[in-house]
Design an enzyme around this catalytic site. Structure first.
Site, PDB file in Angstrom:
ATOM      1  CE1 TYR A 129      18.209  95.056  13.143  1.00 48.30           C
ATOM      2  CE2 TYR A 129      18.487  93.339  11.486  1.00 48.30           C
ATOM      3  CZ  TYR A 129      18.228  93.724  12.794  1.00 48.30           C
ATOM      4  OH  TYR A 129      17.997  92.771  13.757  1.00 48.30           O
TER       5      TYR A 129
ATOM      6  NE  ARG B  72      21.477  94.722  18.672  1.00 51.67           N
ATOM      7  CZ  ARG B  72      20.233  94.374  18.336  1.00 51.67           C
ATOM      8  NH1 ARG B  72      19.216  94.737  19.106  1.00 51.67           N
ATOM      9  NH2 ARG B  72      20.007  93.685  17.238  1.00 51.67           N
TER      10      ARG B  72
ATOM     11  CE1 TYR C 132      17.017  84.700  13.228  1.00 52.46           C
ATOM     12  CE2 TYR C 132      17.418  87.037  12.875  1.00 52.46           C
ATOM     13  CZ  TYR C 132      16.563  86.003  13.220  1.00 52.46           C
ATOM     14  OH  TYR C 132      15.273  86.293  13.536  1.00 52.46           O
TER      15      TYR C 132
ATOM     16  NE  ARG D 258      13.866  84.752  17.996  1.00 54.14           N
ATOM     17  CZ  ARG D 258      14.070  85.384  16.841  1.00 54.14           C
ATOM     18  NH1 ARG D 258      13.613  86.607  16.648  1.00 54.14           N
ATOM     19  NH2 ARG D 258      14.738  84.790  15.890  1.00 54.14           N
TER      20      ARG D 258
ATOM     21  CD  GLU E  43       9.905  93.642  14.621  1.00 55.55           C
ATOM     22  OE1 GLU E  43      10.565  93.405  13.585  1.00 55.55           O
ATOM     23  OE2 GLU E  43      10.358  94.252  15.601  1.00 55.55           O
TER      24      GLU E  43
HETATM   25  C1  3EB Z   1      13.617  89.076  13.703  1.00 58.13           C
HETATM   26  O1  3EB Z   1      13.017  88.255  14.387  1.00 58.13           O
HETATM   27  C2  3EB Z   1      12.839  90.296  13.302  1.00 58.13           C
HETATM   28  O2  3EB Z   1      17.530  93.639  16.054  1.00 58.13           O
HETATM   29  O3  3EB Z   1      16.775  94.106  18.032  1.00 58.13           O
HETATM   30  C3  3EB Z   1      12.995  91.602  15.983  1.00 58.13           C
HETATM   31  C4  3EB Z   1      13.306  91.977  17.299  1.00 58.13           C
HETATM   32  C5  3EB Z   1      13.868  91.909  14.971  1.00 58.13           C
HETATM   33  C6  3EB Z   1      14.498  92.637  17.588  1.00 58.13           C
HETATM   34  C7  3EB Z   1      16.637  93.611  16.901  1.00 58.13           C
HETATM   35  C8  3EB Z   1      15.067  92.590  15.281  1.00 58.13           C
HETATM   36  C9  3EB Z   1      15.371  92.940  16.564  1.00 58.13           C
HETATM   37  O4  3EB Z   1      14.778  88.918  13.328  1.00 58.13           O
HETATM   38  C10 3EB Z   1      13.559  91.560  13.550  1.00 58.13           C
END
Ligand code: 3EB
Length: 345
Positions: free
Chosen positions: A149, A156, A209, A222, A329
């Site tokens: 990941y 990306r 993050y 989001r 998820e």
């Molecule tokens: C998170 O909130 C959970 O890498 O495109 C959610 C939605 C998550 C998209 C992405 C990852 C992605 O971090 C994981």
């Protein structure tokens, strides 16, 4: 609004009915994705469809999500991408084997190449990226000294940067899930008009993050908010049991499910703030639910039914989620037409 007239409609149907839809050159189908284990040999003609190797709940038939539009549509190809476009929307799909190109890990290099092609296409045709669906196998496994990941996130982000795109703020909505096999598979929806990114006040934006989750932050918002044919539409990214930037409820799938829905409610509230005329409601969204362990499926369904009610459109799939401690998820979309046919919880 009658489904047949909608500028955008989501239909969920058994894969066995896809070829009938796709056979017609005048098809209203923009594109979509089918899920089964193993992946189906798809009969979608020149339509952009992903055939994803992903398990369904025990006893369920292979399922497809199909995006339709009432506008005139045209199919095309750009490098490895199949796409279909209207005046308003473009849907594309790309499936690539992971191949080593240089010193980068094959997944990182393939991700960057896939996104570079997608951005070339969107720039040439004049569309704004709204929503990406990313699927690739072994998402939590480590190779080349990094979790896959995290390799994906580097590829990306590098593609965004190489195309002069921002990697914070106004970035597209997305999800990234572990499939059971196959290559890197990406589907995407883009719009001619501007897309507004929505963040969740309960969560640190993913693009911020801290580095404990990987050397590059994930590039997604989001949710994406867009006005199509005079209607506000909302595309909520994959949403997990994360508050701030931390996973909550380790090992408790029921509590994780409730936290996901709490987060989705917060995103919907935030979207309404940005689009005051929109009437997004939790019980009117179309959901897609990824559950890590098949034995948790019933618990997730029960928790969702308790909070949202039973009569919603929902697809359940078994998939690996991008942090090893996340058990579920949930993604959702609303404002577009849904149906015919509802897949209830
Ligand atoms: C998170 O909130 C959970 O890498 O495109 C959610 C939605 C998550 C998209 C992405 C990852 C992605 O971090 C994981």
């Amino acid at each position: 609004m009658k489904p047949a007239e909608a500028i955008l409609r989501l239909e969920v149907l058994p894969a066995s009915r896809l070829s009938r839809l796709a056979g017609d050159g005048q098809s209203s189908v923009l594109g979509g994705a089918c899920f089964s284990r193993p992946a189906l040999p798809l009969d979608a003609g020149d339509l952009p469809f992903l055939a994803v190797d992903m398990s369904l709940p025990a006893g369920e038939e292979a399922i497809c999500e199909v995006w339709h539009s009432a506008e005139p549509l045209q199919s095309g190809r750009h490098g490895p991408i199949r796409y279909r476009q209207s005046e308003t929307l473009l849907f594309g799909s790309v499936s690539l084997d992971e191949v080593a190109r240089d010193a980068r890990s094959p997944l990182q290099a393939t991700t960057e190449a896939a996104y570079a092609s997608i951005f070339e296409l969107l720039e040439a045709r004049g569309y704004h990226a709204l929503r990406f669906w990313n699927y690739f196998p072994a998402i939590n496994q480590e190779s080349h000294h990094k979790e896959r990941y995290r390799q994906f996130n580097i590829g990306r982000q590098d593609a965004f940067l190489a195309h002069g795109r921002s990697v914070i703020g106004n970035v597209p909505a997305a999800c990234a899930l572990g499939s059971a096999g196959g290559g890197l598979q990406i589907a995407f929806l883009a719009a001619r008009t501007n897309v507004i990114s929505v963040e969740n006040p309960r969560q640190v934006s993913a693009y911020h993050y801290p580095s404990q989750y990987g050397p590059r932050s994930p590039t997604f918002s989001r949710a994406g908010l867009v006005k199509l044919g005079g209607r506000d539409m909302l595309f909520i990214s994959g949403t997990a049991s994360i508050v701030g930037h931390q996973t909550l409820h380790d090992g408790d799938v029921a509590a994780q499910t409730r936290e996901c829905l709490h987060n989705i409610a917060a995103i919907v509230a935030e979207a309404k703030r940005q689009a005051p005329d929109a009437d997004f409601r939790l019980d009117a969204l179309a959901y897609k639910v990824y559950v890590r362990h098949p034995e948790d499926m019933a618990t997730v369904r029960r928790e969702m039914a308790q909070i949202i009610g039973g009569l919603v459109s929902a697809i359940f799939l078994q998939a690996d989620v991008c942090r090893a401690d996340l058990l579920v998820e949930i993604e959702a979309s609303g404002g577009h037409a849904i149906g015919p046919g509802l897949t209830g919880i």
